[in-house]
Scaffold this motif. Sequence first.
Motif, short mmCIF file in Angstrom:
data_model
loop_
_atom_site.label_atom_id
_atom_site.label_comp_id
_atom_site.label_asym_id
_atom_site.label_seq_id
_atom_site.Cartn_x
_atom_site.Cartn_y
_atom_site.Cartn_z
N ARG A 161 0.84 -1.06 -0.15
CA ARG A 161 0.13 -0.01 -0.25
C ARG A 161 0.61 1.09 0.23
O ARG A 161 1.01 2.35 -0.78
CB ARG A 161 -0.98 0.29 1.36
CG ARG A 161 -2.56 -1.11 0.82
CD ARG A 161 -3.48 -0.40 2.00
NE ARG A 161 -4.09 -1.55 1.86
CZ ARG A 161 -4.29 -2.72 2.82
NH1 ARG A 161 -3.84 -2.91 3.74
NH2 ARG A 161 -5.16 -3.16 2.77
N GLN A 184 0.74 7.27 -6.50
CA GLN A 184 -0.11 8.33 -6.62
C GLN A 184 0.16 9.66 -6.08
O GLN A 184 -0.16 11.02 -7.24
CB GLN A 184 -1.37 8.35 -4.99
CG GLN A 184 -1.76 6.93 -5.84
CD GLN A 184 -3.34 6.84 -4.49
OE1 GLN A 184 -2.74 6.55 -2.95
NE2 GLN A 184 -4.32 5.85 -4.62
N VAL A 238 -8.06 6.68 -4.98
CA VAL A 238 -8.20 5.73 -3.39
C VAL A 238 -7.51 5.39 -1.63
O VAL A 238 -6.05 5.96 -2.21
CB VAL A 238 -8.34 4.16 -4.46
CG1 VAL A 238 -8.72 3.23 -3.22
CG2 VAL A 238 -9.28 3.74 -5.31
N PRO A 275 -4.97 4.99 0.47
CA PRO A 275 -4.34 3.75 0.55
C PRO A 275 -4.60 2.17 1.73
O PRO A 275 -4.73 1.30 0.88
CB PRO A 275 -2.71 4.23 1.16
CG PRO A 275 -2.69 5.73 0.89
CD PRO A 275 -4.17 5.83 0.65
N MET A 318 -7.19 0.19 0.08
CA MET A 318 -6.62 -0.26 -1.49
C MET A 318 -6.54 -1.93 -1.49
O MET A 318 -6.30 -2.91 -0.74
CB MET A 318 -5.30 -0.04 -2.12
CG MET A 318 -5.40 1.43 -1.64
SD MET A 318 -3.53 2.04 -2.26
CE MET A 318 -3.80 3.44 -3.52
N TRP A 352 -4.87 2.73 -12.84
CA TRP A 352 -3.68 1.33 -12.19
C TRP A 352 -2.97 1.34 -12.29
O TRP A 352 -2.29 1.53 -13.08
CB TRP A 352 -5.44 -0.15 -12.63
CG TRP A 352 -5.42 -0.18 -14.34
CD1 TRP A 352 -6.21 0.64 -14.98
CD2 TRP A 352 -4.41 -0.63 -14.88
NE1 TRP A 352 -6.79 -0.18 -16.31
CE2 TRP A 352 -4.97 -0.88 -15.99
CE3 TRP A 352 -3.37 -1.00 -14.78
CZ2 TRP A 352 -4.03 -1.04 -17.06
CZ3 TRP A 352 -3.01 -2.02 -15.79
CH2 TRP A 352 -3.65 -1.52 -16.97
N LEU A 407 -4.72 -3.23 -9.59
CA LEU A 407 -4.33 -2.20 -8.48
C LEU A 407 -5.34 -1.28 -8.46
O LEU A 407 -4.51 0.35 -9.15
CB LEU A 407 -3.42 -2.36 -8.03
CG LEU A 407 -3.00 -3.83 -7.66
CD1 LEU A 407 -1.61 -3.74 -7.04
CD2 LEU A 407 -3.76 -4.07 -5.41
N THR A 408 -6.26 -0.66 -8.29
CA THR A 408 -6.53 0.61 -8.68
C THR A 408 -6.20 1.91 -7.72
O THR A 408 -6.23 1.55 -6.91
CB THR A 408 -8.68 0.33 -8.21
OG1 THR A 408 -8.85 -0.42 -9.21
CG2 THR A 408 -8.73 1.85 -8.88
N LEU A 409 -5.26 3.12 -8.39
CA LEU A 409 -5.43 4.13 -7.74
C LEU A 409 -5.69 5.78 -7.94
O LEU A 409 -6.22 5.94 -7.09
CB LEU A 409 -4.00 4.26 -8.88
CG LEU A 409 -2.75 3.75 -8.72
CD1 LEU A 409 -1.63 4.62 -9.19
CD2 LEU A 409 -1.56 3.30 -7.20
#
Length: 200
Positions: free
Chosen positions: A19, A26, A39, A41, A44, A96, A133-135
């Motif tokens: 994370r 980010q 998103v 952390p 996540m 992502w 993994l979506t940011l």
Amino acid sequence: MNMATYRLFIAVELPDTLREELADLQTRLKRDQPPVRWVKPEAMHLTLWFLGDVPGDQVSHLKIAMMLSFAGQQAAHIRLGAPGAFPNLQRPQVIWVGLAEGEAHLRSWYDALARRLPSLGFHPDPRPFRPHLTLGRVRHEASAEQQQRLGAALRSLKLSSNHTWNLQRVVLFRSDLRPEGPRYTALAEVDLQGLEAASG
């Protein structure tokens, strides 16, 4: 009497160090102040299966299906890959990070769920499973120029480490949508390391 329904999904829990790595990405993307809802952390995760609105009496069946799906499965080792966006980098909407290592292992987890969940009424997404993994999500008011700048920033973004992570906890989450952002509550989990020890 109406049965309560819950918005549920099955996801892989992330280690704190992973994370932190994603939060660093980010921070670097935020320098140009793009119109993005980032998103948090602590929220996540890596989604395996979005279940949607589920009647409360299905939760216990889902717990059993998860245990059966992951019996005999091993923990996955992943390494982060290149950043990307849906639908593409020319007009990004979801930002992502992909995987350079471990994607096939996570796909085997997805396939294990796909053998169990349809009998409960949950069918696979027609789109191929792509672990990511979506940011963040680009705001609707973002202009075409802002989207293009963000896409260029994503293309030039380099990872700060080549670290690998061990993923071993799969969780059934309840999602409550709130004005300040979704709140996730774990309803059940499978610890693959524990399963390995029990079967060893």
